[in-house]
Scaffold this active site. Sequence first.
Site, PDB file in Angstrom:
ATOM      1  N   ARG A 202      65.377  -3.598   6.467  1.00  0.00           N
ATOM      2  CA  ARG A 202      64.627  -2.585   7.195  1.00  0.00           C
ATOM      3  C   ARG A 202      64.400  -3.032   8.636  1.00  0.00           C
ATOM      4  O   ARG A 202      64.413  -2.225   9.565  1.00  0.00           O
ATOM      5  CB  ARG A 202      63.279  -2.313   6.502  1.00  0.00           C
TER       6      ARG A 202
ATOM      7  N   TYR B 108      65.826  23.219  20.670  1.00  0.00           N
ATOM      8  CA  TYR B 108      66.155  23.213  19.247  1.00  0.00           C
ATOM      9  C   TYR B 108      64.919  23.541  18.418  1.00  0.00           C
ATOM     10  O   TYR B 108      63.837  22.989  18.650  1.00  0.00           O
ATOM     11  CB  TYR B 108      66.728  21.849  18.872  1.00  0.00           C
TER      12      TYR B 108
ATOM     13  N   ASP C 233      67.259  14.848  25.502  1.00  0.00           N
ATOM     14  CA  ASP C 233      68.087  15.011  24.305  1.00  0.00           C
ATOM     15  C   ASP C 233      69.513  15.247  24.785  1.00  0.00           C
ATOM     16  O   ASP C 233      69.832  16.302  25.328  1.00  0.00           O
ATOM     17  CB  ASP C 233      67.577  16.190  23.477  1.00  0.00           C
TER      18      ASP C 233
ATOM     19  N   LYS D 129      75.645  14.910  14.914  1.00  0.00           N
ATOM     20  CA  LYS D 129      76.491  15.863  15.621  1.00  0.00           C
ATOM     21  C   LYS D 129      77.730  15.178  16.213  1.00  0.00           C
ATOM     22  O   LYS D 129      78.547  14.652  15.477  1.00  0.00           O
ATOM     23  CB  LYS D 129      75.658  16.590  16.669  1.00  0.00           C
TER      24      LYS D 129
END
Length: 392
Positions: free
Chosen positions: A56, A113, A185, A210
């Site tokens: 982690r 978005y 972004d 994406k």
Amino acid sequence: MGDVDEQSDLAGFSTRAIHTGQEPDPTTGAVIPPISLATTFAQDGVGNHKGFEYSRSGNPTRSAMEAQIASLEQARYGMSFASGLAAEDNVLRLLTPPHHTGGRRVLLGNDAYGGTFRLISKVWTPMGIPWAAVDLTDVDALRAEWPDDTGMVWLETPTNPLLTCFDIEAIAEIAHERGAIVVVDNTFATPYLQQPITLGADIVVHSATKYLGGHSDVVGGFVATSNDGFAERIAFTQNAAGAIPAPFDCYMVLRGVKTLAVRMDRHCQNARAIVDLLVGHPAVERVLYPQLPDHPGHAAAAKQMSDFGGMVSFQVAAGREAAMRVADATSIFTLAESLGAVESLIEHPGAMTHMSTAGSPLEVPDNLIRLSVGIEDSADLVDDLAAALDTV
């Protein structure tokens, strides 16, 4: 947290995409970094390890991917997350005490978005982080009407789904004069077409699902920054909150990014062919694409992007129901959410990805269609969409 060797920035984009953070395995000579599935790592003594303790907190495959993408963004640090929204959530934590003592409002463009809007307005606003939607194309108005309690400016450029483009450099200058953090972004543009940190942005976020992954087979998020303090805090939360990607997901993004440059060239080429079909088509009311001279923010896009991207949106003249018929009528364009992959996708944002913006200042036109133009043969894509438009 992936730290970037400054020497790696001397190489070209595709060379860095293929080699940064990805030296051949010293034991076997394998040219592809192995997928390290280990959850824990042996220590030679208490606190004496080889850079990894628990997966982690850090993983070799993840570190390779973080160094790779950070290099492409020309950032010093990169941190990966389980999704784009997990990445955004970690960035928004920068506005919380005790480390942050200034304004807490998020200035969001009036086109963004739906998931980002939902996260800010429905998750963070109830916890004391207000937001405002503003027209970020009007830099003079932004300077004159700046809300005093602003702590962060959140830019998508191009935006999702209207593809509006904002002048990152000009907005960053205004924001920094007033002590605000600038987040960009860069999912739609990708680091191949635009590097926001070189233009003054403090932080870049991505949905790695994406274009970075590029094949509709992995979900991930990414944060890049060159600010030591921001990197330290985001990396701390990455570990403390634990929204990390699995090693196999990191490998999939690593592999996808290697071909980002060649894919983006084809995405842009095919998008231009689609725009040529749509402009002047009798069934189309308006075409939204940053290359068009009358597009909102065209000058900003031409200034800061090396090409105009693979996303195209348009409004159907006959209205909502006709737009839905077009979305249903294609055969090569797949009716689906998401974007940025090798296959072409078509969607109706108002009924799909942007339903959460209904009734808000970010509500999208109900006759809008969004295309993620893939890398198929352009003639086939043009013929497919032309046939769908004939249905209205």
